[in-house]
Design a protein around this motif. Structure first.
Motif, mmCIF file in Angstrom:
data_model
loop_
_atom_site.group_PDB
_atom_site.id
_atom_site.type_symbol
_atom_site.label_atom_id
_atom_site.label_comp_id
_atom_site.label_asym_id
_atom_site.label_seq_id
_atom_site.Cartn_x
_atom_site.Cartn_y
_atom_site.Cartn_z
ATOM 1 N N ALA A 137 25.034 -4.113 38.081
ATOM 2 C CA ALA A 137 24.929 -3.490 36.755
ATOM 3 C C ALA A 137 25.623 -4.353 35.707
ATOM 4 O O ALA A 137 25.125 -4.525 34.589
ATOM 5 N N GLN A 138 26.765 -4.921 36.075
ATOM 6 C CA GLN A 138 27.497 -5.794 35.154
ATOM 7 C C GLN A 138 26.679 -7.057 34.856
ATOM 8 O O GLN A 138 26.559 -7.475 33.708
ATOM 9 N N LEU A 139 26.116 -7.646 35.883
ATOM 10 C CA LEU A 139 25.363 -8.893 35.727
ATOM 11 C C LEU A 139 24.069 -8.679 34.944
ATOM 12 O O LEU A 139 23.637 -9.547 34.197
ATOM 13 N N ALA A 159 16.642 -6.905 28.785
ATOM 14 C CA ALA A 159 16.513 -5.745 27.890
ATOM 15 C C ALA A 159 16.250 -4.443 28.649
ATOM 16 O O ALA A 159 15.433 -3.629 28.233
ATOM 17 N N GLY A 160 16.919 -4.273 29.775
ATOM 18 C CA GLY A 160 16.830 -3.013 30.510
ATOM 19 C C GLY A 160 15.602 -2.834 31.366
ATOM 20 O O GLY A 160 15.409 -1.779 31.952
ATOM 21 N N THR A 161 14.727 -3.852 31.437
ATOM 22 C CA THR A 161 13.535 -3.728 32.272
ATOM 23 C C THR A 161 13.454 -4.887 33.254
ATOM 24 O O THR A 161 14.048 -5.943 33.045
ATOM 25 N N ALA A 162 12.709 -4.666 34.310
ATOM 26 C CA ALA A 162 12.492 -5.700 35.327
ATOM 27 C C ALA A 162 10.994 -5.963 35.407
ATOM 28 O O ALA A 162 10.198 -5.037 35.530
ATOM 29 N N VAL A 163 10.625 -7.240 35.319
ATOM 30 C CA VAL A 163 9.226 -7.639 35.368
ATOM 31 C C VAL A 163 9.033 -8.542 36.584
ATOM 32 O O VAL A 163 9.812 -9.483 36.782
ATOM 33 N N PRO A 164 8.021 -8.272 37.415
ATOM 34 C CA PRO A 164 7.773 -9.191 38.533
ATOM 35 C C PRO A 164 7.616 -10.620 38.006
ATOM 36 O O PRO A 164 7.081 -10.845 36.928
ATOM 37 N N ALA A 165 8.112 -11.591 38.779
ATOM 38 C CA ALA A 165 8.077 -12.988 38.346
ATOM 39 C C ALA A 165 7.559 -13.871 39.471
ATOM 40 O O ALA A 165 7.658 -13.530 40.651
ATOM 41 N N PRO A 180 11.784 0.105 34.927
ATOM 42 C CA PRO A 180 13.163 0.222 34.463
ATOM 43 C C PRO A 180 14.125 -0.522 35.390
ATOM 44 O O PRO A 180 13.952 -0.506 36.617
ATOM 45 N N ARG A 181 15.105 -1.164 34.805
ATOM 46 C CA ARG A 181 16.098 -1.932 35.562
ATOM 47 C C ARG A 181 16.730 -1.079 36.662
ATOM 48 O O ARG A 181 16.900 -1.529 37.788
ATOM 49 N N GLU A 182 17.072 0.168 36.351
ATOM 50 C CA GLU A 182 17.745 1.029 37.327
ATOM 51 C C GLU A 182 16.872 1.274 38.549
ATOM 52 O O GLU A 182 17.371 1.375 39.658
ATOM 53 N N ASP A 183 15.546 1.389 38.340
ATOM 54 C CA ASP A 183 14.643 1.587 39.478
ATOM 55 C C ASP A 183 14.691 0.402 40.428
ATOM 56 O O ASP A 183 14.721 0.565 41.649
ATOM 57 N N LEU A 184 14.699 -0.801 39.848
ATOM 58 C CA LEU A 184 14.763 -2.001 40.679
ATOM 59 C C LEU A 184 16.098 -2.079 41.414
ATOM 60 O O LEU A 184 16.140 -2.292 42.626
ATOM 61 N N LEU A 185 17.201 -1.882 40.687
ATOM 62 C CA LEU A 185 18.523 -2.016 41.303
ATOM 63 C C LEU A 185 18.735 -0.998 42.412
ATOM 64 O O LEU A 185 19.372 -1.300 43.422
ATOM 65 N N SER A 186 18.197 0.202 42.247
ATOM 66 C CA SER A 186 18.391 1.223 43.283
ATOM 67 C C SER A 186 17.644 0.866 44.568
ATOM 68 O O SER A 186 18.042 1.267 45.652
ATOM 69 N N ARG A 187 16.563 0.104 44.459
ATOM 70 C CA ARG A 187 15.793 -0.288 45.652
ATOM 71 C C ARG A 187 16.343 -1.545 46.321
ATOM 72 O O ARG A 187 16.135 -1.750 47.512
ATOM 73 N N LEU A 188 17.011 -2.406 45.556
ATOM 74 C CA LEU A 188 17.360 -3.723 46.081
ATOM 75 C C LEU A 188 18.295 -3.682 47.286
ATOM 76 O O LEU A 188 18.101 -4.417 48.249
#
Length: 196
Positions: A137-139, A159-165, A180-188
Motif C-alpha cells: 500500500a505504501q509503495l 492513480a489508484g488503478t491497476a492496468v494489465p501490462a 481498482p488497486r485494492e482489488d489487485l493487491l488483495s489477490r496478489l
C-alpha cells in the motif's frame, strides 16, 4: 540450534556476500552494486563478509549463522512477485521494490530501498501478510507509478488503478481494462504464494 528469527535487514553488500557464502551467483539486481562489474561485486562481497561477521550473522569460521540460513532464498532465488516503483531515470530493476522471493523451500518477503537495504520477513511468519499489505500500500500510493510483475502476469499501477501490462526487454506498455488497486493487491498475496 534452530533459529526462531523471522526478520532481518541486509545491505546490498551483505546480500552479495550471502550469495557468495552459498556458492550462488546473484542474478537479481542490487541498487548499489553493478553485477556486471566483477571489481564492484568483489568489493561488495568483501565489505559484506566483514559486516555480516561484525553483526554476528556468520560464525568465526566464516559460515552462515542459523539466523541467516533461514533466509537462504534472499541470496539468489527468483522473485515470484515483484512490485517496482517507477521513477524517471531509474531502472525499475534497481528502484524501491517489494518482492516475494522463493527457492522452492523458503519464501521471504523483501522490501528493498533505493539505498540498497533489504528488509526481509519470512513468508511463514504470521506478520508477513500484514507486512506485505502495508508495504505494498505504501509503495503503490495514489501518487506512485508501480510496475507489478508476478509469474502469472504484469500490471502497471497508477492513480489508484491497476492496468494489465506487457513487459518485453525491460520495457512495458499498458493494455487491457483497469481494475481498482485494492482489488489487485488483495489477490496478489495468495496468488504469489500459490506459485512458491
Amino acid at each position: 540450534m534452530i533459529s526462531t528469527r523471522t526478520d532481518v535487514a541486509l545491505t546490498d553488500d551483505e546480500v552479495a556476500a550471502f550469495a557468495f557464502l552459498q556458492d550462488q551467483a546473484r542474478t537479481r539486481p542490487l541498487p548499489t552494486v553493478d553485477l556486471n562489474d566483477q571489481h564492484q561485486v568483489n568489493a561488495a562481497i568483501a565489505r559484506g563478509l566483514r559486516s555480516l561477521n561484525v553483526r554476528g550473522l556468520t560464525t568465526s569460521e566464516g559460515e552462515l549463522s542459523q539466523d541467516l540460513t533461514a533466509f537462504s532464498a534472499v541470496a539468489a532465488a527468483p522473485a515470484r512477485l515483484g512490485m517496482y516503483a517507477l521513477q524517471d531515470g531509474v531502472a525499475y530493476t534497481t528502484a524501491a521494490a517489494l518482492e516475494l522471493i522463493s527457492d522452492g523451500e523458503v519464501a521471504v518477503v523483501v522490501f528493498r530501498s533505493v539505498l540498497g537495504v533489504h528488509s526481509c520477513v519470512l513468508a511463514g511468519d504470521p506478520q508477513a501478510e500484514a507486512y506485505f499489505r502495508t508495504m505494498s500500500a505504501q509503495l503503490t500510493g495514489d501518487d506512485a507509478e508501480v510496475l507489478v510483475l508476478v509469474e502469472v502476469g504484469a500490471w502497471l499501477v497508477r492513480a489508484g488503478t491497476a492496468v494489465p501490462a506487457q513487459v518485453t526487454d525491460g520495457r512495458w506498455r499498458s493494455e487491457g481494462k483497469p481494475v481498482p488497486r485494492e482489488d489487485l493487491l488483495s489477490r496478489l498475496w495468495s496468488t504469489a504464494l500459490q506459485h512458491v
